[in-house]
Design a protein around this motif. Structure first.
Motif, PDB file in Angstrom:
ATOM      1  N   GLY A  20       0.794  -1.228   0.000  1.00 35.93           N
ATOM      2  CA  GLY A  20       0.000   0.000   0.000  1.00 35.93           C
ATOM      3  C   GLY A  20       0.825   1.275   0.000  1.00 35.93           C
ATOM      4  O   GLY A  20       0.439   2.266   0.613  1.00 35.93           O
ATOM      5  N   GLU A  21       1.966   1.256  -0.714  1.00 37.92           N
ATOM      6  CA  GLU A  21       2.839   2.436  -0.738  1.00 37.92           C
ATOM      7  C   GLU A  21       2.134   3.650  -1.328  1.00 37.92           C
ATOM      8  O   GLU A  21       2.478   4.787  -1.025  1.00 37.92           O
ATOM      9  CB  GLU A  21       4.103   2.115  -1.532  1.00 37.92           C
ATOM     10  CG  GLU A  21       5.189   3.159  -1.387  1.00 37.92           C
ATOM     11  CD  GLU A  21       6.518   2.696  -1.951  1.00 37.92           C
ATOM     12  OE1 GLU A  21       7.450   3.506  -1.975  1.00 37.92           O
ATOM     13  OE2 GLU A  21       6.613   1.516  -2.366  1.00 37.92           O
ATOM     14  N   GLU A  22       1.133   3.413  -2.159  1.00 42.09           N
ATOM     15  CA  GLU A  22       0.401   4.522  -2.769  1.00 42.09           C
ATOM     16  C   GLU A  22      -0.547   5.220  -1.784  1.00 42.09           C
ATOM     17  O   GLU A  22      -1.141   6.252  -2.105  1.00 42.09           O
ATOM     18  CB  GLU A  22      -0.391   4.026  -3.990  1.00 42.09           C
ATOM     19  CG  GLU A  22      -1.481   3.003  -3.680  1.00 42.09           C
ATOM     20  CD  GLU A  22      -0.982   1.560  -3.696  1.00 42.09           C
ATOM     21  OE1 GLU A  22      -1.795   0.670  -3.971  1.00 42.09           O
ATOM     22  OE2 GLU A  22       0.213   1.326  -3.412  1.00 42.09           O
ATOM     23  N   PHE A  23      -0.659   4.671  -0.566  1.00 38.94           N
ATOM     24  CA  PHE A  23      -1.576   5.255   0.430  1.00 38.94           C
ATOM     25  C   PHE A  23      -0.834   5.984   1.555  1.00 38.94           C
ATOM     26  O   PHE A  23      -1.401   6.213   2.626  1.00 38.94           O
ATOM     27  CB  PHE A  23      -2.456   4.152   1.040  1.00 38.94           C
ATOM     28  CG  PHE A  23      -3.158   3.290   0.033  1.00 38.94           C
ATOM     29  CD1 PHE A  23      -3.940   3.861  -0.964  1.00 38.94           C
ATOM     30  CD2 PHE A  23      -3.036   1.910   0.079  1.00 38.94           C
ATOM     31  CE1 PHE A  23      -4.590   3.060  -1.900  1.00 38.94           C
ATOM     32  CE2 PHE A  23      -3.674   1.101  -0.849  1.00 38.94           C
ATOM     33  CZ  PHE A  23      -4.454   1.680  -1.846  1.00 38.94           C
ATOM     34  N   LEU A  24       0.424   6.349   1.336  1.00 38.63           N
ATOM     35  CA  LEU A  24       1.230   6.961   2.398  1.00 38.63           C
ATOM     36  C   LEU A  24       0.801   8.387   2.753  1.00 38.63           C
ATOM     37  O   LEU A  24       1.344   8.976   3.675  1.00 38.63           O
ATOM     38  CB  LEU A  24       2.715   6.966   2.000  1.00 38.63           C
ATOM     39  CG  LEU A  24       3.388   5.595   1.865  1.00 38.63           C
ATOM     40  CD1 LEU A  24       4.860   5.765   1.494  1.00 38.63           C
ATOM     41  CD2 LEU A  24       3.265   4.792   3.161  1.00 38.63           C
ATOM     42  N   ASN A  25      -0.159   8.921   2.012  1.00 43.30           N
ATOM     43  CA  ASN A  25      -0.633  10.277   2.326  1.00 43.30           C
ATOM     44  C   ASN A  25      -1.683  10.284   3.444  1.00 43.30           C
ATOM     45  O   ASN A  25      -2.183  11.353   3.814  1.00 43.30           O
ATOM     46  CB  ASN A  25      -1.217  10.934   1.080  1.00 43.30           C
ATOM     47  CG  ASN A  25      -2.411  10.175   0.508  1.00 43.30           C
ATOM     48  OD1 ASN A  25      -2.569   8.974   0.772  1.00 43.30           O
ATOM     49  ND2 ASN A  25      -3.230  10.839  -0.268  1.00 43.30           N
ATOM     50  N   GLY A 106      -7.194   0.633   1.561  1.00 47.98           N
ATOM     51  CA  GLY A 106      -6.313   1.770   1.315  1.00 47.98           C
ATOM     52  C   GLY A 106      -5.453   2.136   2.503  1.00 47.98           C
ATOM     53  O   GLY A 106      -5.127   3.316   2.704  1.00 47.98           O
ATOM     54  N   VAL A 107      -5.070   1.135   3.316  1.00 47.88           N
ATOM     55  CA  VAL A 107      -4.235   1.369   4.500  1.00 47.88           C
ATOM     56  C   VAL A 107      -2.845   0.787   4.255  1.00 47.88           C
ATOM     57  O   VAL A 107      -2.726  -0.408   3.963  1.00 47.88           O
ATOM     58  CB  VAL A 107      -4.852   0.719   5.758  1.00 47.88           C
ATOM     59  CG1 VAL A 107      -3.981   1.015   6.979  1.00 47.88           C
ATOM     60  CG2 VAL A 107      -6.269   1.219   5.983  1.00 47.88           C
TER      61      VAL A 107
END
Length: 308
Positions: A20-25, A106-107
């Motif tokens: 889930g690196e794309e959810f780091l925001n 998305g975590v």
């Protein structure tokens, strides 16, 4: 409300995104951490979903004994909209059911190499500092003989010039003009410079100077605990100033009380030397020697001897 992104946490703490690196925001709103023990037994009545969810060897070992159906059920309930991220310590491999449910929700899942307690303390300390209550005041913060000295006073009284002279004598600048203060705990107040003003001092007639460039890396400090507040004020004829140092004034910032002294300024007074002595005297008091008390004892003895 101030928040910290998971991406910021990853950049400051040794954590590796493994899913889930794309959810780091995603936003972190609290410094508290949850180690889901009761939740993995099916009890979710008081689950703190807004906290970072930390898994160690104990949790991973217990998960392995659960059925696949229970794993999916519990992980789905752990992956709420509020959950910022999961952290797996000791380089352990996260259960595939957790990865599936976390990506679906998305975590992000992060991996740490350290022990679980070490990860917990490192993450908590960083988040407490970043999420602590803050305020900004007009002044100068400088490290003088190891004492964090916050210099305040009216504009033009000579705060920056005094700070420059102290830096030239080998002391370290933390912030000039604006000081960002935050409460680290009930007894500790820490100050730092706003990013835009870091390492800079404004001197009227010269302009902005870069202390790091002119005096070197040893002349600056990123942050410092505020130990003493020194208020500079123009000498007022007829006004009485403290001469013995018995009565200690206190000032409060963000609920933390800090000792304060008032220093009158006039032509011919070497303020930087006075502040150096103030710092050394402050350290001496903290080490158990108070010159004002020693003076009182001498005075009492003299009065007693004269009576005899």
């Amino acid at each position: 409300m101030k928040t910290v992104s998971v991406k910021e946490l990853v950049s400051k703490i040794r954590l590796k995104p493994i899913a889930g690196e794309e959810f780091l925001n995603r936003a972190i709103t609290t410094s508290e951490i949850c180690r889901p023990g009761l939740e993995l037994a099916g009890y979710f009545d008081y689950h703190p979903a807004e906290r970072i969810q930390l898994f160690g060897l104990t949790e991973i070992s217990f998960i392995e004994k659960l059925s696949v159906e229970k794993r999916h059920d519990y992980f789905e309930r752990l992956c709420s909209d509020e959950t910022p991220c999961f952290i797996i310590s000791r380089r352990l491999t996260p259960p595939k059911e957790l990865v599936e449910e976390a990506i679906k929700a998305g975590v992000p899942i992060l991996q740490a190499s350290s022990r679980t307690t070490h990860v917990s303390s490192s993450v908590t300390n960083y988040l407490e500092e970043q999420l602590a209550p803050r305020t900004s005041i007009h002044g100068v913060l400088i490290d003088v003989h190891g004492v964090g000295m916050l210099i305040t006073g009216e504009s033009g009284v000579g705060k920056s010039e005094t700070a420059l002279e102290l830096v030239q004598k080998g002391h370290r600048l933390v912030a000039d003009d604006r000081v960002e203060l935050y409460q680290l705990d009930e007894l500790t107040l820490v100050g730092e410079s706003p990013e835009i003003l870091a390492n800079l001092i404004e001197i009227r007639g010269i302009g902005i100077i870069d202390v790091l460039t002119l005096f070197g890396a040893g002349s600056i400090l990123e942050k410092k605990q505020v130990d003493l507040v020194v208020h500079l004020e123009n000498w007022a004829p007829g006004k009485t100033y403290e001469r013995i140092g018995i009565d200690l004034e206190m000032v409060e910032y963000l609920g933390v009380s800090v000792p304060k002294m008032r220093i009158p300024v006039k032509t011919g007074r070497n303020v930087s030397i006075i502040l150096e002595v103030a710092a050394m005297n402050f350290r001496a008091k903290n080490m158990g020697f108070d010159a004002s008390i020693a003076f009182q004892e001498r005075l009492s003895k003299l009065i007693s001897d004269n009576k005899e």
